[in-house]
Design a protein around this motif. Structure first.
Motif, PDB file in Angstrom:
ATOM      1  N   ARG A 501       0.839  -1.184   0.000  1.00  0.00           N
ATOM      2  CA  ARG A 501       0.000   0.000   0.000  1.00  0.00           C
ATOM      3  C   ARG A 501       0.879   1.241   0.000  1.00  0.00           C
ATOM      4  O   ARG A 501       2.075   1.170   0.303  1.00  0.00           O
ATOM      5  N   GLY A 502       0.261   2.365  -0.351  1.00  0.00           N
ATOM      6  CA  GLY A 502       0.993   3.632  -0.437  1.00  0.00           C
ATOM      7  C   GLY A 502       1.687   3.970   0.875  1.00  0.00           C
ATOM      8  O   GLY A 502       2.825   4.459   0.878  1.00  0.00           O
ATOM      9  N   ARG A 503       1.016   3.663   1.986  1.00  0.00           N
ATOM     10  CA  ARG A 503       1.569   3.989   3.291  1.00  0.00           C
ATOM     11  C   ARG A 503       2.900   3.264   3.522  1.00  0.00           C
ATOM     12  O   ARG A 503       3.865   3.837   4.004  1.00  0.00           O
ATOM     13  N   GLU A 504       2.929   2.004   3.120  1.00  0.00           N
ATOM     14  CA  GLU A 504       4.146   1.206   3.309  1.00  0.00           C
ATOM     15  C   GLU A 504       5.300   1.752   2.477  1.00  0.00           C
ATOM     16  O   GLU A 504       6.447   1.774   2.912  1.00  0.00           O
ATOM     17  N   VAL A 505       4.953   2.199   1.260  1.00  0.00           N
ATOM     18  CA  VAL A 505       5.982   2.741   0.375  1.00  0.00           C
ATOM     19  C   VAL A 505       6.577   3.996   0.994  1.00  0.00           C
ATOM     20  O   VAL A 505       7.807   4.168   1.041  1.00  0.00           O
ATOM     21  N   ILE A 506       5.698   4.861   1.481  1.00  0.00           N
ATOM     22  CA  ILE A 506       6.169   6.124   2.063  1.00  0.00           C
ATOM     23  C   ILE A 506       7.030   5.856   3.292  1.00  0.00           C
ATOM     24  O   ILE A 506       8.090   6.440   3.476  1.00  0.00           O
ATOM     25  N   LEU A 507       6.614   4.902   4.106  1.00  0.00           N
ATOM     26  CA  LEU A 507       7.367   4.543   5.313  1.00  0.00           C
ATOM     27  C   LEU A 507       8.769   4.040   4.948  1.00  0.00           C
ATOM     28  O   LEU A 507       9.772   4.474   5.522  1.00  0.00           O
ATOM     29  N   THR A 508       8.817   3.129   3.976  1.00  0.00           N
ATOM     30  CA  THR A 508      10.101   2.580   3.544  1.00  0.00           C
ATOM     31  C   THR A 508      11.014   3.683   3.039  1.00  0.00           C
ATOM     32  O   THR A 508      12.203   3.743   3.382  1.00  0.00           O
ATOM     33  N   PHE A 509      10.450   4.538   2.219  1.00  0.00           N
ATOM     34  CA  PHE A 509      11.244   5.620   1.650  1.00  0.00           C
ATOM     35  C   PHE A 509      11.734   6.544   2.763  1.00  0.00           C
ATOM     36  O   PHE A 509      12.882   7.006   2.738  1.00  0.00           O
ATOM     37  N   GLY A 510      10.878   6.786   3.742  1.00  0.00           N
ATOM     38  CA  GLY A 510      11.263   7.652   4.852  1.00  0.00           C
ATOM     39  C   GLY A 510      12.442   7.084   5.626  1.00  0.00           C
ATOM     40  O   GLY A 510      13.400   7.803   5.924  1.00  0.00           O
ATOM     41  N   VAL A 511      12.381   5.786   5.903  1.00  0.00           N
ATOM     42  CA  VAL A 511      13.470   5.137   6.645  1.00  0.00           C
ATOM     43  C   VAL A 511      14.760   5.209   5.845  1.00  0.00           C
ATOM     44  O   VAL A 511      15.838   5.521   6.371  1.00  0.00           O
ATOM     45  N   TRP A 512      14.622   4.971   4.564  1.00  0.00           N
ATOM     46  CA  TRP A 512      15.791   5.021   3.689  1.00  0.00           C
ATOM     47  C   TRP A 512      16.422   6.407   3.709  1.00  0.00           C
ATOM     48  O   TRP A 512      17.635   6.571   3.818  1.00  0.00           O
ATOM     49  N   LEU A 513      15.567   7.413   3.621  1.00  0.00           N
ATOM     50  CA  LEU A 513      16.029   8.792   3.593  1.00  0.00           C
ATOM     51  C   LEU A 513      16.741   9.133   4.897  1.00  0.00           C
ATOM     52  O   LEU A 513      17.813   9.753   4.889  1.00  0.00           O
ATOM     53  N   ALA A 514      16.157   8.678   6.006  1.00  0.00           N
ATOM     54  CA  ALA A 514      16.754   8.959   7.311  1.00  0.00           C
ATOM     55  C   ALA A 514      18.138   8.321   7.394  1.00  0.00           C
ATOM     56  O   ALA A 514      19.105   8.966   7.834  1.00  0.00           O
ATOM     57  N   ALA A 515      18.244   7.070   6.938  1.00  0.00           N
ATOM     58  CA  ALA A 515      19.532   6.378   6.968  1.00  0.00           C
ATOM     59  C   ALA A 515      20.551   7.124   6.127  1.00  0.00           C
ATOM     60  O   ALA A 515      21.717   7.300   6.519  1.00  0.00           O
ATOM     61  N   ALA A 516      20.105   7.609   4.961  1.00  0.00           N
ATOM     62  CA  ALA A 516      21.011   8.331   4.071  1.00  0.00           C
ATOM     63  C   ALA A 516      21.491   9.613   4.734  1.00  0.00           C
ATOM     64  O   ALA A 516      22.679   9.954   4.677  1.00  0.00           O
ATOM     65  N   VAL A 517      20.565  10.325   5.374  1.00  0.00           N
ATOM     66  CA  VAL A 517      20.922  11.588   6.003  1.00  0.00           C
ATOM     67  C   VAL A 517      21.924  11.362   7.132  1.00  0.00           C
ATOM     68  O   VAL A 517      22.950  12.057   7.226  1.00  0.00           O
ATOM     69  N   VAL A 518      21.674  10.347   7.954  1.00  0.00           N
ATOM     70  CA  VAL A 518      22.579  10.040   9.065  1.00  0.00           C
ATOM     71  C   VAL A 518      23.964   9.712   8.531  1.00  0.00           C
ATOM     72  O   VAL A 518      24.992  10.186   9.026  1.00  0.00           O
ATOM     73  N   MET A 519      23.956   8.918   7.494  1.00  0.00           N
ATOM     74  CA  MET A 519      25.222   8.492   6.923  1.00  0.00           C
ATOM     75  C   MET A 519      26.010   9.671   6.355  1.00  0.00           C
ATOM     76  O   MET A 519      27.225   9.792   6.559  1.00  0.00           O
ATOM     77  N   LEU A 520      25.308  10.555   5.660  1.00  0.00           N
ATOM     78  CA  LEU A 520      25.987  11.721   5.077  1.00  0.00           C
ATOM     79  C   LEU A 520      26.490  12.645   6.173  1.00  0.00           C
ATOM     80  O   LEU A 520      27.583  13.225   6.044  1.00  0.00           O
ATOM     81  N   ALA A 521      25.704  12.765   7.232  1.00  0.00           N
ATOM     82  CA  ALA A 521      26.131  13.617   8.344  1.00  0.00           C
ATOM     83  C   ALA A 521      27.410  13.060   8.960  1.00  0.00           C
ATOM     84  O   ALA A 521      28.362  13.813   9.231  1.00  0.00           O
ATOM     85  N   ALA A 522      27.432  11.742   9.145  1.00  0.00           N
ATOM     86  CA  ALA A 522      28.622  11.109   9.706  1.00  0.00           C
ATOM     87  C   ALA A 522      29.810  11.311   8.787  1.00  0.00           C
ATOM     88  O   ALA A 522      30.934  11.585   9.238  1.00  0.00           O
ATOM     89  N   LYS A 523      29.564  11.226   7.530  1.00  0.00           N
ATOM     90  CA  LYS A 523      30.633  11.421   6.552  1.00  0.00           C
ATOM     91  C   LYS A 523      31.208  12.822   6.650  1.00  0.00           C
ATOM     92  O   LYS A 523      32.419  13.025   6.699  1.00  0.00           O
ATOM     93  N   ASN A 524      30.314  13.817   6.696  1.00  0.00           N
ATOM     94  CA  ASN A 524      30.768  15.195   6.756  1.00  0.00           C
ATOM     95  C   ASN A 524      31.519  15.473   8.046  1.00  0.00           C
ATOM     96  O   ASN A 524      32.427  16.290   8.080  1.00  0.00           O
ATOM     97  N   ALA A 525      31.117  14.757   9.118  1.00  0.00           N
ATOM     98  CA  ALA A 525      31.733  15.030  10.416  1.00  0.00           C
ATOM     99  C   ALA A 525      33.137  14.454  10.509  1.00  0.00           C
ATOM    100  O   ALA A 525      33.992  15.022  11.181  1.00  0.00           O
ATOM    101  N   CYS A 526      33.378  13.334   9.871  1.00  0.00           N
ATOM    102  CA  CYS A 526      34.628  12.660  10.202  1.00  0.00           C
ATOM    103  C   CYS A 526      35.558  12.335   9.039  1.00  0.00           C
ATOM    104  O   CYS A 526      36.682  11.918   9.269  1.00  0.00           O
ATOM    105  N   CYS A 527      35.118  12.455   7.825  1.00  0.00           N
ATOM    106  CA  CYS A 527      36.006  12.036   6.746  1.00  0.00           C
ATOM    107  C   CYS A 527      37.001  13.130   6.395  1.00  0.00           C
ATOM    108  O   CYS A 527      36.622  14.283   6.267  1.00  0.00           O
ATOM    109  N   PRO A 528      38.256  12.784   6.281  1.00  0.00           N
ATOM    110  CA  PRO A 528      39.228  13.776   5.844  1.00  0.00           C
ATOM    111  C   PRO A 528      38.854  14.245   4.450  1.00  0.00           C
ATOM    112  O   PRO A 528      38.735  13.419   3.538  1.00  0.00           O
ATOM    113  N   PRO A 529      38.642  15.524   4.274  1.00  0.00           N
ATOM    114  CA  PRO A 529      38.116  16.002   2.992  1.00  0.00           C
ATOM    115  C   PRO A 529      39.083  15.800   1.834  1.00  0.00           C
ATOM    116  O   PRO A 529      38.639  15.649   0.702  1.00  0.00           O
TER     117      PRO A 529
END
Lengths: 563, 298, 137
Positions: A501-529
């Protein structure tokens, strides 16, 4: 030392070749896997030329079989080639083995075969010899000296006996041949190590053989069980009925839902998969580093390199037992030609979404377990070897301290990323199962081959060439774009098919987006540029989080089930 | 009567090989359909369409009024399936299998399952992979019947099993049919089994339904007889209603479809005498249609 | 009640049941008022489709051999006994028919058949007489 470790990958490849020649299908599969590990070592050896930390990271990614990981690996290759002015880390890791891979590759397979056979008889006699030395150790030193030499003896005898047990029991059935193959693998693995003990310190000696003893116990148990009961177990019906009357059949609480039922029935299979994946991780990179850095262990490179190397090496020995145990009775389903959904499951009243949901939940659960296992072992090792530890087995030769907050962050991110990679590997295994297409599972072999070619080309190419660098940026963004488009199309298709259902799709996408954001934040915080370009790292990291796969899975399961 | 399963002009090919060609079948509620045919004739393919494991290229499949491929959940919840191959998960123990099935079928009847297990002398504690083939088939039957499905699909339930197991399986099936409203599709090449159990018989041949009728009608319609000529006749006699014929010289054994009067007329026309005339057994019909005479009119 | 079902010849199973029950009644092994087993039980005993047994029972009921009592199942009907003699004749006629057709096939005349019948009957009465047994013509 060199002469002992040199033939190792070729030995593995020889075992693979032997399996292909002499054994049945399962044996071939397992032997093929062993051969593949040999191939991985070659790749790992090549990749480590570009720098220890980056190389280890790269090998880690290769072992997850993930396309995104491989893309990033290529990126690191190119970056390293482009930024050739980083000699300090290269010196540390290359050591004195720059022509080593070529030598390994040119070593004939026949040689490896011969060595494998030799190892068998060596180990056999070794068991006896070392039992004698145990006695000598007791006479010459003290009780602890005898204990250590005894351990070695017991370990070897276990190996020998278990091999003999298998040989003497009926060699038939689907289990024994791959098992035999695994034991051979264990031998070839042990062979070089045995020859190295003489040249090493007492503590290393202990660690190595405690690990090997641990590794040998499950093997011996399997061997003896096989010898006692034979395989496949022959049970007379009447005997079974009598036995059944004696045993109480437990009354189990019925499952509440289909998902619960599926999770229960998958738990076992996934437990094996977890062992397999975890074992595979540790096994491959610990051996790679063990081989590469054996001579330089604790003397060359930066402290981080040494910590990483030793940790990998030790974890490998501990987890190797799990690997051997896990892979011996299990058929490596990934290589099965007919991967249609099991007819028993296919004829249950389940929708494709039910099945894939349970598979994903199960893989997440087991991914978490394997990851925890890894991390715990790592921390246990670290605390044992910290300078302040009362068990400081090798204190003095070890400089184990995080120099900056950035390094702590980097470690934390790496540990977290490991979880993502493990889950990724598990879900990739599932994709082959869900889609019913072995080719998808096999595609990683192809990508490995591509990366090998790529690596060798890059290795010899002009390091200042900028074209591949630009090209990879484009490829990564294109891959990310196509991933999103595929996910969108699949989600829409799944909704029209009534799979979610549409709700499940939105939920999945939301979780994915959150994981991506966390990961990018961690990258920006600690990776030698200076090391990674953001334009490449961003899509590369996002690519490792599965999204399209989750939406495509129920659809391909439908295809697989209703052909 | 309600038709439970209906296949309408189902055609299915695998690559260039035509597996089913224009198959139409109808199974009414409370009846037993026997699918007979040689190995590889397409019996299993038909059953896989009923289960929704295969989708037809053309034509429609309807089970309980639904398409099993599009709505697998409500359809499969009402089907008990016992396959020819051993598909039970071997790592499970008997009681675990019961628990597993219970999770999927709300109608699971634990008492009935235990009763069946006791009757079959199943060791519920043993792993399914350690059981003998016959015991595994019994375990499969227990799993397929204990939720009392309205439709039971049995694909070669007794192939390769010893007579005792076969008898066990058959008598349980008989008991199941005796319960009101149960519908059964039974594919088998044990013709005696089909003969005892089926109301209707469909003969599958090269992916087509060669013959489909009530079993008693089939037996009454088909006659097996011996034709005797005064002089040796070296050309194969061909007449109206002939299905298959074999023999040489003066004596020919024929399977023919139609009334005895028609047969006698045709024999007179050919100048032969009919002896040993009786209604054909299922076995003779099966063999007759499996190897029809070339050029014989049907 | 012992019935024997065979699938070797083309006689439909329901007809086999009907004929055998009629035979049992005619030969007196089933007497009026005897209870027939329930359909389910007989089906399980013979391992045949219950629908077939039900059909046989219907046929038997139509021909008056059995009767259904509202609550208590199926019984051999009282009206069955007058039928018995006719049924006995019918069964025997069937056997004689097949004997005659085979005998004619082999070229025996009716007189020869009757003669042979008498001799066989004598053998059955006094089976110890070897002369009759050894002379088949």
């Amino acid at each position: 030392m060199r002469s002992a470790t040199l033939p190792y990958p070729s030995q593995l490849m020889a075992v693979g070749a032997m399996g292909r020649l002499f054994l049945d299908r399962n044996g071939k599969i397992l032997a093929g896997t062993v051969g593949l590990i040999g191939l991985m070592h070659l790749l790992g050896r090549i990749s480590t030329n570009i720098g220890s930390t980056a190389g280890t990271l790269a090998v880690m990614m290769v072992t997850t079989f993930d396309l995104a990981g491989i893309v990033i690996l290529s990126l690191i290759f190119i970056l390293r080639q482009a930024n050739a002015e980083a000699p300090q880390s290269m010196n540390g890791s290359i050591g004195n083995g720059s022509s080593y891979p070529v030598a390994m590759m040119t070593l004939p397979v026949a040689d490896g075969l011969l060595i494998s056979a030799q190892m068998f008889f060596t180990a056999l006699s070794m068991g006896v010899v070392i039992l004698v030395t145990a006695g000598m150790g007791w006479l010459a030193f003290d009780k602890s000296g005898a204990l250590i030499t005894c351990q070695v003896g017991i370990c070897l005898i276990c190996f020998t006996l278990c091999l003999q047990a298998v040989c003497w029991s009926r060699i038939r059935g689907p289990l024994v041949k791959p098992f035999l193959c695994t034991v051979l693998m264990g031998f070839s693995l042990m062979g070089p190590s045995v020859t190295t003990i003489l040249g090493h310190t007492f503590t290393q000696f202990i660690e190595l053989y405690v690990g090997l003893t641990l590794a040998s116990i499950p093997l011996a148990v399997i061997g003896f069980r096989t010898a006692r009961h034979g395989y496949p177990p022959k049970i007379d019906i009447d005997v079974a009925t009598k036995a059944g009357q004696r045993r109480e059949v437990p009354k189990l609480v019925p499952f509440k839902s289909k998902l619960q039922t599926l999770l229960w029935s998958d738990r076992r299979r996934h437990g094996q998969a977890a062992i397999w994946v975890t074992g595979f991780f540790c096994f491959s990179f610990s051996l790679i580093t063990l081989l590469i850095h054996w001579n330089t262990l604790g003397t060359y490179g930066t402290p981080q390199d040494n910590i990483g190397d030793r940790a990998e090496w030790l974890i490998g020995l501990v987890i190797m037992s799990c690997f051997l145990l896990g892979s011996a009775p299990r058929r490596v389903d990934l290589f099965m030609p007919d991967r249609r959904i099991n007819p028993f499951l296919a004829t249950r009243p389940l929708s494709g979404t039910d099945v894939t949901r349970s598979l994903f939940v199960c893989s997440a659960r087991t991914g978490l377990i394997s990851w925890a296992l890894l991390v715990l072992t790592l921390f246990a090792w670290c605390s044992l070897h910290a300078p302040s530890s009362p068990f400081g087995l090798r204190a003095g030769s070890l400089e184990f301290n995080f120099q900056s907050q950035q390094q702590i962050l980097l470690t934390a991110t790496a540990v977290a990323w490991l979880l993502v990679l493990i889950w990724n590997a598990l879900t990739l295994l599932l994709t082959a199962e869900i889609s019913g297409n072995g080719a998808i599972g096999m595609s990683f072999v192809a990508t490995l081959a591509v990366i090998a070619v790529q690596a060798s080309v890059q290795h010899n190419a002009d390091p200042h060439s900028a074209i591949p660098y630009e090209l990879f940026t484009v490829i990564l963004w294109a891959a990310l774009g196509s991933k999103l488009i595929l996910a969108g199309v699949a989600a829409a298709n799944g909704i029209t098919r009534g799979l979610f259902r549409g709700r499940e799709v939105i939920l999945t996408f939301g979780v994915w987006l959150a994981a991506a954001v966390v990961m990018l934040a961690a990258k920006n915080a600690c990776c030698p540029p200076m090391l990674f370009s953001s334009a490449q790292l961003t899509p590369g990291m996002i690519l490792t989080i599965p999204l399209a796969r989750i939406f495509v899975a129920p659809i391909s399961l439908e295809w697989n089930r209703h052909q | 009567m309600n038709s439970i399963v209906q296949l309408d002009h189902v055609t299915r090919s695998f690559g260039s090989k035509l597996a089913l060609n224009d198959v139409s079948l109808k199974v009414d509620q409370g009846t037993v359909l026997g699918l007979v045919g040689e190995n590889g004739s397409g019996k299993t393919t038909i059953l896989k369409h009923v289960l929704g494991l295969l989708k037809p290229n053309t034509g429609t499949v309807s089970v309980f009024g639904m398409d099993p491929a599009r709505q697998p959940v409500p359809v499969l919840a009402q089907i008990g399936y016992l396959s020819e191959e051993d598909i039970l998960p071997g790592w499970m123990r008997g009681y675990e299998l019961q628990r597993y099935m219970q999770g999927f079928y709300p109608t699971w009847d634990q008492e009935y399952a235990d009763q069946l297990a006791k009757e079959f002398r199943l060791d519920l504690y043993a792993k399914l992979s350690t059981l003998s083939k016959g015991q595994r088939a019994r375990a499969g039957l227990m799993a397929a019947l204990a939720y009392r499905p309205p439709l039971i699909v049995l694909d070669e339930p007794s192939s390769g099993l010893d007579p005792i197991v076969r008898h066990d399986i058959l008598s349980v099936i008989v008991r199941t049919i005796a319960e009101e409203g149960r519908t059964v599709i039974l594919s088998s090449h044990h013709l005696a089994e089909v003969d005892r159990l089926a109301d209707n018989v469909a003969l599958v041949k090269n992916g087509e339904i060669a013959l489909y009728d009530a079993l008693d009608t089939l037996k009454e319609e088909h006659i097996t007889c011996t034709l005797v000529y005064e002089k040796a006749n070296f050309s194969m006699p061909i007449f109206k209603g002939l299905v298959s014929i074999s023999g040489s010289g003066r004596e020919w054994t024929a399977l023919s479809k139609g009334t005895p009067e028609l047969l006698r007329e045709e024999a007179e026309r050919l100048g032969a005498r009919v002896i040993d005339q009786r209604s054909a057994s299922l076995d003779e019909i099966f063999v007759g249609y499996s190897r029809p005479t070339h050029g014989a009119s049907r | 009640m012992q019935l024997h079902i065979t699938t070797n010849d083309g006689v439909p199973i329901y007809l086999q049941i009907v004929n055998q029950v009629k035979y049992l009644v005619a030969s007196g092994r089933l007497s009026p008022g005897d209870e027939m087993p329930p359909i389910r039980v007989l089906a399980e005993q013979l391992v045949v489709n219950p629908n077939t047994v039900a059909r046989a029972y219907r046929e038997l009921e139509v021909s008056g051999v059995v009767e259904k009592r509202r609550t208590a199942g199926t019984y051999i009907s009282e009206a069955g006994s007058p039928l018995a003699r006719g049924e006995q004749v019918r069964i025997l006629s069937d056997r004689i028919d097949s004997l005659l057709s085979e005998a004619h096939q082999l070229g025996f005349s009716d007189e020869e058949i009757v003669d042979l019948l008498r001799r066989r009957s004598a053998v059955l009465v006094s089976p110890s007489d070897p002369t009759l047994e050894e002379d088949p013509s």
